[in-house]
Design an enzyme around this catalytic site. Structure first.
Site, PDB file in Angstrom:
ATOM      1  N   GLY A  46      -6.533   3.348  13.706  1.00 60.97           N
ATOM      2  CA  GLY A  46      -6.400   2.252  12.753  1.00 60.97           C
ATOM      3  C   GLY A  46      -4.955   1.799  12.708  1.00 60.97           C
ATOM      4  O   GLY A  46      -4.044   2.589  12.962  1.00 60.97           O
ATOM      5  N   GLN A  51       2.544  -2.034   9.484  1.00 68.31           N
ATOM      6  CA  GLN A  51       3.025  -0.969  10.369  1.00 68.31           C
ATOM      7  C   GLN A  51       3.711  -1.490  11.621  1.00 68.31           C
ATOM      8  O   GLN A  51       4.317  -0.720  12.367  1.00 68.31           O
ATOM      9  CB  GLN A  51       1.869  -0.053  10.785  1.00 68.31           C
ATOM     10  CG  GLN A  51       1.300   0.746   9.631  1.00 68.31           C
ATOM     11  CD  GLN A  51       0.230   1.685  10.115  1.00 68.31           C
ATOM     12  OE1 GLN A  51      -0.915   1.298  10.275  1.00 68.31           O
ATOM     13  NE2 GLN A  51       0.591   2.930  10.390  1.00 68.31           N
ATOM     14  N   CYS A  93      -0.959   9.461   9.669  1.00 65.95           N
ATOM     15  CA  CYS A  93      -0.643   8.031   9.754  1.00 65.95           C
ATOM     16  C   CYS A  93       0.380   7.828  10.860  1.00 65.95           C
ATOM     17  O   CYS A  93       1.335   8.604  10.962  1.00 65.95           O
ATOM     18  CB  CYS A  93      -0.083   7.561   8.409  1.00 65.95           C
ATOM     19  SG  CYS A  93       0.366   5.817   8.389  1.00 65.95           S
ATOM     20  N   LEU A  94       0.185   6.791  11.665  1.00 64.24           N
ATOM     21  CA  LEU A  94       1.134   6.508  12.757  1.00 64.24           C
ATOM     22  C   LEU A  94       2.541   6.276  12.230  1.00 64.24           C
ATOM     23  O   LEU A  94       3.512   6.469  12.963  1.00 64.24           O
ATOM     24  CB  LEU A  94       0.678   5.267  13.542  1.00 64.24           C
ATOM     25  CG  LEU A  94      -0.609   5.400  14.363  1.00 64.24           C
ATOM     26  CD1 LEU A  94      -0.981   4.051  14.971  1.00 64.24           C
ATOM     27  CD2 LEU A  94      -0.475   6.470  15.438  1.00 64.24           C
ATOM     28  N   HIS A 135      -8.028   3.968   4.347  1.00 66.30           N
ATOM     29  CA  HIS A 135      -6.618   4.155   4.713  1.00 66.30           C
ATOM     30  C   HIS A 135      -5.970   2.810   5.065  1.00 66.30           C
ATOM     31  O   HIS A 135      -4.859   2.511   4.610  1.00 66.30           O
ATOM     32  CB  HIS A 135      -6.559   5.140   5.895  1.00 66.30           C
ATOM     33  CG  HIS A 135      -5.190   5.461   6.391  1.00 66.30           C
ATOM     34  ND1 HIS A 135      -4.622   6.721   6.281  1.00 66.30           N
ATOM     35  CD2 HIS A 135      -4.258   4.701   7.033  1.00 66.30           C
ATOM     36  CE1 HIS A 135      -3.409   6.699   6.815  1.00 66.30           C
ATOM     37  NE2 HIS A 135      -3.158   5.492   7.296  1.00 66.30           N
ATOM     38  N   GLU A 136      -6.679   1.996   5.857  1.00 67.42           N
ATOM     39  CA  GLU A 136      -6.095   0.713   6.292  1.00 67.42           C
ATOM     40  C   GLU A 136      -6.050  -0.293   5.141  1.00 67.42           C
ATOM     41  O   GLU A 136      -5.083  -1.049   5.007  1.00 67.42           O
ATOM     42  CB  GLU A 136      -6.851   0.147   7.490  1.00 67.42           C
ATOM     43  CG  GLU A 136      -6.844   1.033   8.738  1.00 67.42           C
ATOM     44  CD  GLU A 136      -5.481   1.598   9.097  1.00 67.42           C
ATOM     45  OE1 GLU A 136      -4.457   0.911   8.903  1.00 67.42           O
ATOM     46  OE2 GLU A 136      -5.430   2.760   9.562  1.00 67.42           O
ATOM     47  N   HIS A 139      -3.108   0.492   3.101  1.00 73.57           N
ATOM     48  CA  HIS A 139      -1.861   0.019   3.727  1.00 73.57           C
ATOM     49  C   HIS A 139      -1.534  -1.413   3.288  1.00 73.57           C
ATOM     50  O   HIS A 139      -0.376  -1.752   3.060  1.00 73.57           O
ATOM     51  CB  HIS A 139      -1.999  -0.002   5.251  1.00 73.57           C
ATOM     52  CG  HIS A 139      -1.470   1.214   5.943  1.00 73.57           C
ATOM     53  ND1 HIS A 139      -0.169   1.632   5.836  1.00 73.57           N
ATOM     54  CD2 HIS A 139      -2.070   2.096   6.776  1.00 73.57           C
ATOM     55  CE1 HIS A 139       0.017   2.726   6.579  1.00 73.57           C
ATOM     56  NE2 HIS A 139      -1.125   3.037   7.154  1.00 73.57           N
TER      57      HIS A 139
END
Ligand code: NI
Length: 171
Positions: A46, A51, A93-94, A135-136, A139
């Site tokens: 994701g 990000q 998370c990235l 999660h997204e 964000h």
């Protein structure tokens, strides 16, 4: 084009992203394509536009990491419209590489969002897909998964990240 991933604690990650109002444009489609490419390059499931430093309410999800085109989901201006149940699992998370924490989430969610043409649709997911959708969507409201862990654990992550930044080991 592959964008570099923005790392915590860059403020864009904790800023409410802007609602997308223009649809069906070449720019929007190119951005969505670049987001998939950037997510695959980072081996994520994701990615949210903040990000890559773009504060717009756009996210992409693909649990197959590029293996199965049918699993690609584009979420523009998403909102969680219903949720049920509970799951507890590790989440990462990235934008906070190298860290993972147990996070309690609803087990099943439905998201209402627009596609790149501006059409509203609903999509539902359970377990890992539910986690990714939540999660997204988080964000895009400037919420990171670490806001769902204890303040003790969150402070520990902040401290460790500060050390990594000082050591030049965090980009
Ligand atoms: Ni993330």
């Amino acid at each position: 084009m592959v964008y570099p991933i923005v790392f915590f604690p860059q403020p864009v990650l904790e800023t409410q992203a802007k609602t997308v109002e223009e649809f069906d444009t070449l720019e929007l489609q190119a951005l969505v394509d670049d987001m998939f490419e950037s997510m695959y390059a980072a081996k994520g499931v994701g990615l949210a536009a903040p990000q890559i430093g773009i504060s717009k309410r756009i996210a992409v999800v693909d649990l197959s990491v590029g293996e199965d085109a049918a699993q690609r989901i584009v979420l523009i201006n998403p909102e969680i419209s219903s949720k049920s149940g509970t799951q507890i699992s590790e989440e990462g998370c990235l934008s906070i590489p190298g860290f993972r924490e147990q996070v309690t989430r609803p087990n099943k969610v439905t998201v209402r969002a627009q596609d790149a043409k501006g059409e509203w649709f609903e999509t539902s997911g359970e377990e890992l897909l539910a986690r990714a959708l939540l999660h997204e969507t988080d964000h895009l409201h400037g919420r990171l998964y670490i806001s769902h862990v204890s303040s003790l654990k969150r402070d520990l992550i902040r401290r460790k990240v500060r050390k990594l930044i000082k050591a030049g080991e965090w980009k």
